[in-house]
Design an enzyme around this catalytic site. Structure first.
Site, PDB file in Angstrom:
ATOM      1  N   SER A  38      -5.560   4.421   5.853  1.00  0.00           N
ATOM      2  CA  SER A  38      -5.280   5.841   6.041  1.00  0.00           C
ATOM      3  C   SER A  38      -5.724   6.256   7.444  1.00  0.00           C
ATOM      4  O   SER A  38      -6.766   5.780   7.903  1.00  0.00           O
ATOM      5  CB  SER A  38      -6.046   6.653   4.997  1.00  0.00           C
ATOM      6  OG  SER A  38      -5.616   7.984   5.031  1.00  0.00           O
ATOM      7  N   ILE A  85      -0.407  12.033   1.580  1.00  0.00           N
ATOM      8  CA  ILE A  85      -0.686  13.214   2.409  1.00  0.00           C
ATOM      9  C   ILE A  85      -0.333  12.950   3.866  1.00  0.00           C
ATOM     10  O   ILE A  85      -0.681  11.896   4.409  1.00  0.00           O
ATOM     11  CB  ILE A  85      -2.167  13.626   2.248  1.00  0.00           C
ATOM     12  CG1 ILE A  85      -2.369  14.142   0.828  1.00  0.00           C
ATOM     13  CG2 ILE A  85      -2.564  14.690   3.274  1.00  0.00           C
ATOM     14  CD1 ILE A  85      -3.795  14.228   0.402  1.00  0.00           C
ATOM     15  N   CYS A 119       6.991  10.405 -20.279  1.00  0.00           N
ATOM     16  CA  CYS A 119       7.089   9.190 -21.115  1.00  0.00           C
ATOM     17  C   CYS A 119       7.000   7.922 -20.279  1.00  0.00           C
ATOM     18  O   CYS A 119       6.989   6.825 -20.837  1.00  0.00           O
ATOM     19  CB  CYS A 119       8.345   9.219 -21.981  1.00  0.00           C
ATOM     20  SG  CYS A 119       9.803   8.551 -21.187  1.00  0.00           S
ATOM     21  N   HIS A 149      -1.594  13.829   6.884  1.00  0.00           N
ATOM     22  CA  HIS A 149      -2.846  14.428   7.338  1.00  0.00           C
ATOM     23  C   HIS A 149      -2.654  15.183   8.645  1.00  0.00           C
ATOM     24  O   HIS A 149      -1.857  14.774   9.501  1.00  0.00           O
ATOM     25  CB  HIS A 149      -3.895  13.333   7.562  1.00  0.00           C
ATOM     26  CG  HIS A 149      -4.353  12.688   6.296  1.00  0.00           C
ATOM     27  ND1 HIS A 149      -5.192  13.319   5.413  1.00  0.00           N
ATOM     28  CD2 HIS A 149      -4.095  11.471   5.758  1.00  0.00           C
ATOM     29  CE1 HIS A 149      -5.432  12.512   4.383  1.00  0.00           C
ATOM     30  NE2 HIS A 149      -4.774  11.392   4.565  1.00  0.00           N
ATOM     31  N   THR A 179       0.824  -1.217   0.000  1.00  0.00           N
ATOM     32  CA  THR A 179       0.000   0.000   0.000  1.00  0.00           C
ATOM     33  C   THR A 179       0.855   1.263   0.000  1.00  0.00           C
ATOM     34  O   THR A 179       0.446   2.295  -0.533  1.00  0.00           O
ATOM     35  CB  THR A 179      -0.938  -0.039   1.227  1.00  0.00           C
ATOM     36  OG1 THR A 179      -1.700  -1.238   1.143  1.00  0.00           O
ATOM     37  CG2 THR A 179      -1.871   1.137   1.264  1.00  0.00           C
ATOM     38  N   ARG A 204      -6.481  -0.246   0.524  1.00  0.00           N
ATOM     39  CA  ARG A 204      -6.563   0.060   1.949  1.00  0.00           C
ATOM     40  C   ARG A 204      -6.718  -1.255   2.719  1.00  0.00           C
ATOM     41  O   ARG A 204      -7.452  -2.136   2.277  1.00  0.00           O
ATOM     42  CB  ARG A 204      -7.768   0.951   2.247  1.00  0.00           C
ATOM     43  CG  ARG A 204      -7.782   2.270   1.480  1.00  0.00           C
ATOM     44  CD  ARG A 204      -9.142   2.929   1.633  1.00  0.00           C
ATOM     45  NE  ARG A 204      -9.263   4.191   0.917  1.00  0.00           N
ATOM     46  CZ  ARG A 204      -9.671   4.306  -0.353  1.00  0.00           C
ATOM     47  NH1 ARG A 204      -9.981   3.229  -1.054  1.00  0.00           N
ATOM     48  NH2 ARG A 204      -9.774   5.484  -0.921  1.00  0.00           N
ATOM     49  N   ILE A 238      -3.648  -1.005   9.082  1.00  0.00           N
ATOM     50  CA  ILE A 238      -3.081   0.346   8.988  1.00  0.00           C
ATOM     51  C   ILE A 238      -3.519   0.973   7.668  1.00  0.00           C
ATOM     52  O   ILE A 238      -2.740   1.078   6.713  1.00  0.00           O
ATOM     53  CB  ILE A 238      -1.540   0.319   9.153  1.00  0.00           C
ATOM     54  CG1 ILE A 238      -1.127  -0.485  10.394  1.00  0.00           C
ATOM     55  CG2 ILE A 238      -0.997   1.744   9.218  1.00  0.00           C
ATOM     56  CD1 ILE A 238      -1.625   0.058  11.725  1.00  0.00           C
TER      57      ILE A 238
END
Ligand SMILES: Cc1cc2nc3c(=O)[nH]c(=O)nc-3n(C[C@H](O)[C@H](O)[C@H](O)COP(=O)(O)OP(=O)(O)OC[C@H]3O[C@@H](n4cnc5c(N)ncnc54)[C@H](O)[C@@H]3O)c2cc1C
Length: 485
Positions: free
Chosen positions: A342, A52, A441, A54, A45, A316, A340
């Site tokens: 997000s 991000i 490319c 968070h 993952t 996820r 684990i």
């Protein structure tokens, strides 16, 4: 039992969670080793997510997700410099386009404040447009100044490199297939390379964490994969599309389809959220692409769809408990860092600290006095001034040969990435460390040259060089070789 490695602690899984745990363990006087079933780290993952860091207003107050998110975010601010991490601290906005959504922003603000997120505030339409002029349909937004966007595989590799420089070991291409037990207590793991002794085993196997736990006798949770698909745009197309991270107002299952510009200036849109049955299903679908585009257009109507360069998907690890599972299992010697999903990338350093503290409290391992938390800085050719470039080429003429023309990545950088302690061995491994092949490319030009460089540096034949996982050889055989005549 014959063990091919003797350790105190084995970590299963080389994603960002396992790598952060390995680094945390390497602060102590103990023998630790990470096993990863794939040829490189970050292939689960950690390879495909929104990248991000968070701020921490999403997860329910008091949950492990919320606690480790807010702490993890603060820890990245502290370790960024030492680990030479590529992070753009641009802040995030949750954008509301209706009055109902604007009401939800107030709930997020209240939850975020309770979670301990600093600096949250609601921006008016005018304030939003000052920062993000393309958000014309937005009527208000929740501003979170501590959020950022990072280079996720770079973070995992940096954690691993730091652990290695402090005496940890990593064995790649090594899948855990079982556990070795004595009197019901774990004394090691069985792998497809042989057995490894361990007093403690930390299960950070991502979407496979339930299967690993079950092998040890712990069936207290299950993990179901939920797919998220993305579209990435060429950076020349999106110089002023959005500067930072723009979330829509969240739904019950997902933070929604966001628009974000990476640390390298590529804008991407995604992810959707679709429960799938296979833990290997990272395919992208036309329905998924349409869903993402239609949703992202509500935020940014003028998306440059003709400039999309690739699509990708990640899974996820949705746990049956609804929260992160961090800590001792009912099976003695096993510790889980499971489910684990997000904000796991953000939470990784905090998860690592929590799980290692728990083991240290039980085992009494002493802290090292000579832990070195600073990694040497990587020379990035494109970031250098003209005189720095000249000096670098004088020092090592491989920096004078550009291999990836889209991203201006030199042979010197590629060789350094291969020779690093947790060095690249595959074409995509080079891509994740250097960005060679990440451009417009998508490695069409540099892929074969990177293959040759890997073969030369590792002393193997080009037909042995993998793109990514086992079975993804770049070339099957050489033209003109026996059999072609
Ligand atoms: C669509 C999407 C968007 C996301 N966006 C964000 C975000 O913006 N911010 C954020 O903070 N988080 C985000 N996340 C979550 C984040 O990506 C994950 O929490 C994090 O990458 C999980 O890392 P991990 O190390 O636990 O798992 P993984 O990266 O999956 O690593 C597990 C590793 O275990 C290995 N393994 C499995 N079985 C075995 C075995 N038998 N033997 C040896 N090795 C094994 C695998 O090969 C893999 O490398 C997102 C996730 C998804 C899917």
């Amino acid at each position: 039992m014959n063990f091919f490695k003797e350790t105190d602690v084995v970590v299963i899984g080389g994603g960002v969670t396992g790598a952060a745990i390995l680094r945390e363990l390497s602060k102590y006087d103990l023998k630790c080793l990470l096993v990863e079933k794939e040829p490189d780290l970050s292939l689960g993952t950690t390879k495909a997510n929104s990248a991000i860091l968070h701020a921490g207003f999403d997860a329910p107050t008091g949950s492990k997700k919320a606690l480790t998110n807010v702490r993890g975010n603060a820890m990245y601010h502290e370790i960024q410099e030492d680990l030479d991490l590529d992070i753009k601290w641009c802040g995030s906005m949750v954008a509301a386009t209706t009055d109902e959504e604007a009401e939800t922003l107030k709930e997020l603000l209240a939850r975020g404040t309770e979670n301990g997120v600093p600096g949250l505030k609601i921006l008016s339409k005018e304030e939003v447009l000052k920062e993000e002029p393309n958000l014309t349909s937005v009527i208000a937004a929740l501003w979170a100044p501590t959020a950022g966007v990072c280079w996720p595989f770079g973070a995992a590799i940096a954690f691993a490199e730091c652990a290695l420089q402090n005496g940890a070991e990593i064995v790649r291409d090594c899948a855990v297939t079982g556990f070795v037990k004595e009197d019901g207590k774990i004394v090691g793991v069985q792998t497809d390379k042989g057995a490894i002794s361990a007093k403690y085993v930390i299960n950070a196997a991502g979407v496979y964490a339930d299967e690993i736990a079950k092998l040890a006798g712990d069936d207290s949770f299950t993990i179901k994969p939920r797919k998220g698909e993305y579209i990435l745009f060429d950076k020349t197309a999106c110089t002023d599309l959005v500067y930072g991270i723009i979330f829509p107002t969240p739904t019950k299952t997902s933070k929604g389809i966001l628009v974000c510009t990476t640390t390298h200036g590529n804008t991407f849109i995604g992810p959707n959220a679709k429960d799938v049955t296979s833990k290997e299903d990272t395919s992208i679908t036309s329905e998924g692409m349409n869903e993402i585009v239609n949703s992202a257009r509500k935020l940014i109507p003028n998306l440059p769809m003709g400039q999309a360069i690739t699509g990708f998907a990640g899974l996820r690890a949705v746990s049956s408990t609804g929260d992160f599972i961090i800590g001792a299992s009912e099976v003695e010697g096993l510790y889980n860092a499971a489910g684990i999903q997000s904000p796991g990338l953000t939470a990784a350093p905090a998860i690592a600290e929590d799980i290692v503290n728990e083991i240290v409290a039980k085992a009494g391992f002493a802290k090292k006095t000579n832990f070195n938390g600073k990694l040497p800085k990587t020379a990035k050719f494109t970031h250098m001034t003209e005189s720095e470039k000249e000096a670098k080429i004088k020092e090592n003429d491989l920096y004078g040969r550009v291999i990836c023309r889209c991203e201006t990545i030199t042979e010197g950088e590629i060789v350094a990435a291969i020779k690093a302690p947790c060095g690249a061995r595959t074409v995509d491994g080079v891509k994740r460390r250097t960005r060679a092949g990440m451009g417009r490319c998508q490695a069409g030009f540099c892929g074969p040259r990177v293959t040759q460089i890997i073969a030369r540096e590792l002393g193997i034949d080009v037909t042995e060089v993998l793109k990514e996982e086992q079975g993804s050889e770049m070339f099957f055989h050489k033209l003109g070789a026996e059999g072609d005549k």
